[in-house]
Design a protein around this motif. Sequence first.
Motif, PDB file in Angstrom:
ATOM      1  N   LYS A  38      -7.597   2.809  -0.902  1.00 50.13           N
ATOM      2  CA  LYS A  38      -6.543   2.210  -0.080  1.00 50.13           C
ATOM      3  C   LYS A  38      -7.006   2.005   1.364  1.00 50.13           C
ATOM      4  O   LYS A  38      -6.797   0.949   1.962  1.00 50.13           O
ATOM      5  CB  LYS A  38      -5.304   3.126  -0.066  1.00 50.13           C
ATOM      6  N   LEU A 155      -3.477   3.318   6.352  1.00 44.89           N
ATOM      7  CA  LEU A 155      -2.479   3.487   5.296  1.00 44.89           C
ATOM      8  C   LEU A 155      -2.472   2.298   4.359  1.00 44.89           C
ATOM      9  O   LEU A 155      -1.803   2.324   3.338  1.00 44.89           O
ATOM     10  CB  LEU A 155      -1.087   3.627   5.915  1.00 44.89           C
ATOM     11  N   ALA A 156      -3.170   1.228   4.741  1.00 44.20           N
ATOM     12  CA  ALA A 156      -3.193   0.000   3.935  1.00 44.20           C
ATOM     13  C   ALA A 156      -1.795  -0.507   3.644  1.00 44.20           C
ATOM     14  O   ALA A 156      -1.486  -0.931   2.536  1.00 44.20           O
ATOM     15  CB  ALA A 156      -3.964   0.233   2.632  1.00 44.20           C
ATOM     16  N   LEU A 157      -0.922  -0.420   4.639  1.00 47.81           N
ATOM     17  CA  LEU A 157       0.422  -0.969   4.450  1.00 47.81           C
ATOM     18  C   LEU A 157       0.335  -2.485   4.444  1.00 47.81           C
ATOM     19  O   LEU A 157      -0.387  -3.083   5.240  1.00 47.81           O
ATOM     20  CB  LEU A 157       1.335  -0.531   5.586  1.00 47.81           C
ATOM     21  N   LEU A 176       7.245   4.630   5.757  1.00 46.53           N
ATOM     22  CA  LEU A 176       7.207   3.583   4.741  1.00 46.53           C
ATOM     23  C   LEU A 176       8.521   2.810   4.746  1.00 46.53           C
ATOM     24  O   LEU A 176       8.551   1.573   4.657  1.00 46.53           O
ATOM     25  CB  LEU A 176       6.999   4.256   3.378  1.00 46.53           C
ATOM     26  N   SER A 177       9.588   3.538   4.881  1.00 47.59           N
ATOM     27  CA  SER A 177      10.905   2.918   4.894  1.00 47.59           C
ATOM     28  C   SER A 177      11.063   1.997   6.110  1.00 47.59           C
ATOM     29  O   SER A 177      11.557   0.874   5.991  1.00 47.59           O
ATOM     30  CB  SER A 177      11.948   4.040   4.885  1.00 47.59           C
ATOM     31  N   LEU A 180       8.971  -1.141   5.547  1.00 45.21           N
ATOM     32  CA  LEU A 180       9.562  -2.091   4.596  1.00 45.21           C
ATOM     33  C   LEU A 180      10.755  -2.806   5.215  1.00 45.21           C
ATOM     34  O   LEU A 180      10.974  -3.993   4.984  1.00 45.21           O
ATOM     35  CB  LEU A 180       9.960  -1.359   3.320  1.00 45.21           C
ATOM     36  N   GLN A 183       9.272  -5.365   7.373  1.00 45.42           N
ATOM     37  CA  GLN A 183       8.744  -6.451   6.556  1.00 45.42           C
ATOM     38  C   GLN A 183       9.880  -7.367   6.118  1.00 45.42           C
ATOM     39  O   GLN A 183       9.765  -8.589   6.122  1.00 45.42           O
ATOM     40  CB  GLN A 183       8.045  -5.838   5.335  1.00 45.42           C
TER      41      GLN A 183
END
Lengths: 728, 728
Positions: A38, A155-157, A176-177, A180, A183
Amino acid sequence: MNPIEGHLSTRSPLHDILAPTGIAVIGASADPTKRGYKAMVGLIKDGFRGDVYPVNPKADMILGVRAWPSVAEIPGSPELALICTPAPSVPGLIRECGRRGIQGAVILASGFAEVGGEGAALERQMMEAARAHGVRIIGPNTSGVFNLHHQLNLLALDNVKPGGVGIVSQSGNMLLSLALEAQHNGHVGFSTYVGPGNQSDIGFNDYLRYLGEDRHTRVATLYVEGFRDGRRFLEVAREVAAMKPVVVYKSGSTEQGQKAASSHTGALAGSYAMTVDLLKQSGVSVVQHSDEILPVAEGLGLLQKAAGKRVAVVADGGGQATIASDRLAEAGLELAELSEATRARLREVLLPQASTVNPVDVAGSTDAHPSLLATCMEIVAADPGVDSVFLVGMFGGYSIRFAESLLGDEMRGAEAMVDLAHATDKPLVIYSLYAPIQPPALRRLHEAGLPVYASIEHSVRVLSALGERGQYLAQARPQAREVSVDAHPELEATFARARREGRDLFEYEAKRLLREHGIAVPEERVVREAGELAEVAATFGDAPLAMKVVSRDILHKSDAGGVRLDLVGRAALEEAREAILASCRAYDPDADIEGVLVTPMAKKGVEVIVGVIRDPIFGPVLMFGLGGIFVEILEDVAFRAIPLSRQDARGMVAQIKARRILDGVRGEPAVDQEALVDLLVSVSRIVEAYPDLKELDLNPVIVNADGYAVVDARVIVEREPLHEESPA
Amino acid sequence: MNPIEGHLSTRSPLHDILAPTGIAVIGASADPTKRGYKAMVGLIKDGFRGDVYPVNPKADMILGVRAWPSVAEIPGSPELALICTPAPSVPGLIRECGRRGIQGAVILASGFAEVGGEGAALERQMMEAARAHGVRIIGPNTSGVFNLHHQLNLLALDNVKPGGVGIVSQSGNMLLSLALEAQHNGHVGFSTYVGPGNQSDIGFNDYLRYLGEDRHTRVATLYVEGFRDGRRFLEVAREVAAMKPVVVYKSGSTEQGQKAASSHTGALAGSYAMTVDLLKQSGVSVVQHSDEILPVAEGLGLLQKAAGKRVAVVADGGGQATIASDRLAEAGLELAELSEATRARLREVLLPQASTVNPVDVAGSTDAHPSLLATCMEIVAADPGVDSVFLVGMFGGYSIRFAESLLGDEMRGAEAMVDLAHATDKPLVIYSLYAPIQPPALRRLHEAGLPVYASIEHSVRVLSALGERGQYLAQARPQAREVSVDAHPELEATFARARREGRDLFEYEAKRLLREHGIAVPEERVVREAGELAEVAATFGDAPLAMKVVSRDILHKSDAGGVRLDLVGRAALEEAREAILASCRAYDPDADIEGVLVTPMAKKGVEVIVGVIRDPIFGPVLMFGLGGIFVEILEDVAFRAIPLSRQDARGMVAQIKARRILDGVRGEPAVDQEALVDLLVSVSRIVEAYPDLKELDLNPVIVNADGYAVVDARVIVEREPLHEESPA
């Protein structure tokens, strides 16, 4: 719009570590299920411009990049290593990194101190290696880091874009939340993220300091489960908040949540209400709902702060104007009263049925001419009685809902709003019910740095945070550090004696301490012999008196029958003294009784309490509230870290829910609130001057229109050695 | 999942009007800026299957449909007309519609009663025509209607899909906002929408009733600015709520909001706190934030109700588990205590580091096996100590975050959750941080009717609403109507006398009323002559007595010096009587003084107040709260519409914030709460039995562990004629 407001003087080592010219990925992998894969993908996809050195003894190439069998064999000199291998390998790898001159290591593995036993030993070994070789550690057990302005996306987001929101989060899922959510809404960008993990080296406070210094970070956003050195955190937060907004979501607002948190982090939760008060005192914007973190961070990062609480609402629908008004009032914000001149200007541009009383309702005036909304915003923004402007309705959707031909005018409206945002020092907060589908006019606003919110509730939360920040900066700037006081030698001796005798201060000693430092304590006399009562009775005359036992051994005087009230004249005093002594001896035959204390009865007023505690996380904290059920049942109390400013003290008095009682109810006059503020500041100074004072409890203090009277005072003396004591 | 639970017996005329076989569009237009164009587009695009008759004297065809010069010339017999022409044309058009047999007309134009004067006259003419010709009116001044299950989309909203959410909204923007939110999240569908407009014919309550009957509507969702016949609304809501959820957002929660609302609707706002209590009493799910309306409506429409408050959380991250725990506690929900058997089953499937104490934290167990989350949900759902299941974390995103290869297992997990939702009678509420980007597993859940929420806060709001609904239905079903009581003839005569004399009841009359109907009122005596005091003193013996003046002219007895307390013995009584009479005569020389009332002093206890008001919107309402500052400063009171059930009364006592005081604080025993419940129910019965009772005020009532004592009672008598009175 909102410029970054200053710079810290020192510089965190994290700047070099998180903006490296090279990175070693130890445990890099071609297996897509591995973190070492990742991270490589993240670096390659985001176009990291430094050197990447995959370290893996079993591979020559990983994802097209030449791999190295060990750290020692890397040709370049990367500043950063990402260690993706299991815990037992870490101490050795840190040594290798150190020998190669690597300055910092991000350690993903878990299995260290958080699992206890062998893990804790491993963590100690790792830290010994780190210190010996000068390697700084992020983690272990960290969810990772990124620095998007440096194309460092470990983190490879996917689909995160560079921007001004810096994040430190004790929960990886929370990051992460947020990513997203960003995004999805398409416009929030991030600077640096750090998951602090076990914080065995670099700690939470260091990361905050780094975000404060980082020029790409416009707002420092923290998800906190528990503080370690809370007092230091408050200091760092205060420094950073002077330059840029600091947003904190603190979990564990309830006992149930604290239990859940401690079961998975072992962190000490502390009182949530106290934590919130102390964070706000240090200039932090506290967010209480997790879904408000991103909107508030975005708004604080991009928009002007508000100079006050007066909001002008411009709406194109009555229903949503009402909802906005409700939410503003609930948040403690006001509808600005528009001047007659402003209203006249609005009438000039709007149809007759429009309401020019705030909330302004254009009532159809903009149906064929949406850019008129920008004109209205400009008009109300020019009103000196307005601190912020709130657009509510369907802007951006006119060309969808009414006629496509309106698109041109709608885009002109967006342009005018952007111009206004640059021209005014008042924040423009925009809610559009079309925000979820991002029509062109709203995209234009986003591009220009004007956020558009999809929820009235979130918009109001942003307005409230901008107002609080404006108020904080206005008060924090000119505010001189409150003068401190010096300890009085006699009182220091009193503390020393109490420590020697293993007791707390007697009430009369506590009151002398207060009196000595300017706190109004009613006159009182300690009576040791019955014979003194005649003179005491003569001194106080007709005033009704209270009498209380003085004994180191009797803490709960009322329970022991050690209190008598409303005494007038010598005979009554003598009778009361006998009764008190008899009752207290019966209560505790071994009690050492010094005598009784005689003092005039307090006048009628409101009972308040003032307390000082030593919080294990935040240090000395002052507490203020109304007495009785307000404290016990309603937990209606305010907290501030000591030392506190007059503004802090005023904030405490203003904050409690029962403040209406202080303002006078049932025909009573308002109490003297400035006297109360004096009292709070004086107590803060005393606590600073006497390190032996561990806890203090003024309960009750009676306040009325004429001032206050400290009816009862307890001072708990520190038993642990604080400094060298001379031998007794 | 959640079946619709019953059917109303009668049938609203709206069913035919809103599901017509034909529709006349009066004022249909080919000009894209006109509503008469939009409506045509909506009908054509959504594929309305009945006949469409554009009416426009200036066109032969509109959007490819043959147009008619007037309503009279339409060949078919449509049930519905949409009138898009200006207000002055409407009365004439209604007549034409009536002659053509049209049953209902939707009138978009504004310019009627809401502008007063000529508009009001126009509205009267319109209604005369409507009544004369049997045409039912929706509007005027309505934002429009749709019935998506009939392809009747008169608002021409884009991208709305048929579903179970029925809406009545007094704000057109609110409907638009919900529609856009639904378009954005992609899964909420609607049944019928109505904008009630001026409600000159069909009113809010009729629309609610229609949504109750409509088989496509699974949840009735209302945005309300003000009620007209609130009492009738409560009845209809109760009937509908027995069958399906009713969600209400009521604006005007603050004074500022009420002012904003009344300025644009003229509606009477009333007390928000009272409105919320009464709505809940009628089974309504009250939503307090506008951005929670859609999530709550969707959840209530699709999910099982919860039998209780015990939630099992299954989480794949500790941070979000903590946030969920906090929000649950704040919402009054509990973390279920999982049985040892349940925990053993969890341990079987999870890794050792997982926490099987609720909140369950899988701690990495699902990283390579996300369908295990469904297994955990199944395990906790089977625990009899669990009422609802809350999945928190990144389900749906495993295949994105970890490895694409996990997609198959993730889809199997989704399938298992769907199966579980069908198999269990407990609600499954799912939060995923991947909800915003709708990955395949989450889309599968949505398709199967399992909503996935993007906010922990909204999820908890849904859990809370499901729990409240479960509790309401459980209590409402077996609950027999409380027995009513008959008025006592003597007391009816007392009311009649008071009315004749233009006064309210004397305290002793009020207390006799209470006593007669089983309310425990301390013994008391009215003393008219000094000579009676000897006998009174003998009757009460050593008990300390209170004495109060009895006079129709003295309302504030204490102010008049008309109250004396703690009297023992004949001499004290005589002295007190003289003092009271002298003081009251001085206070008001013209006062007609009947005598004094003597009663034993109340025992120590908690002061509560019980009041009855006649609310102009909701009719007779009972109020309960703790006395003094709790009512005056903290407004900590509960309201219920009369008549009220024992459950309602218990709910009032449980609801107040200061209830801990009733449970006993500072070592006091708990008060007798069932006695308090008896009191509340008895007061409700009295109010029902005596229509002349306008208001009632028991203040204070002293409650303690032994019961209660009504210390003071006032009864205000209705002055307006309620029924025929016999001549005096």
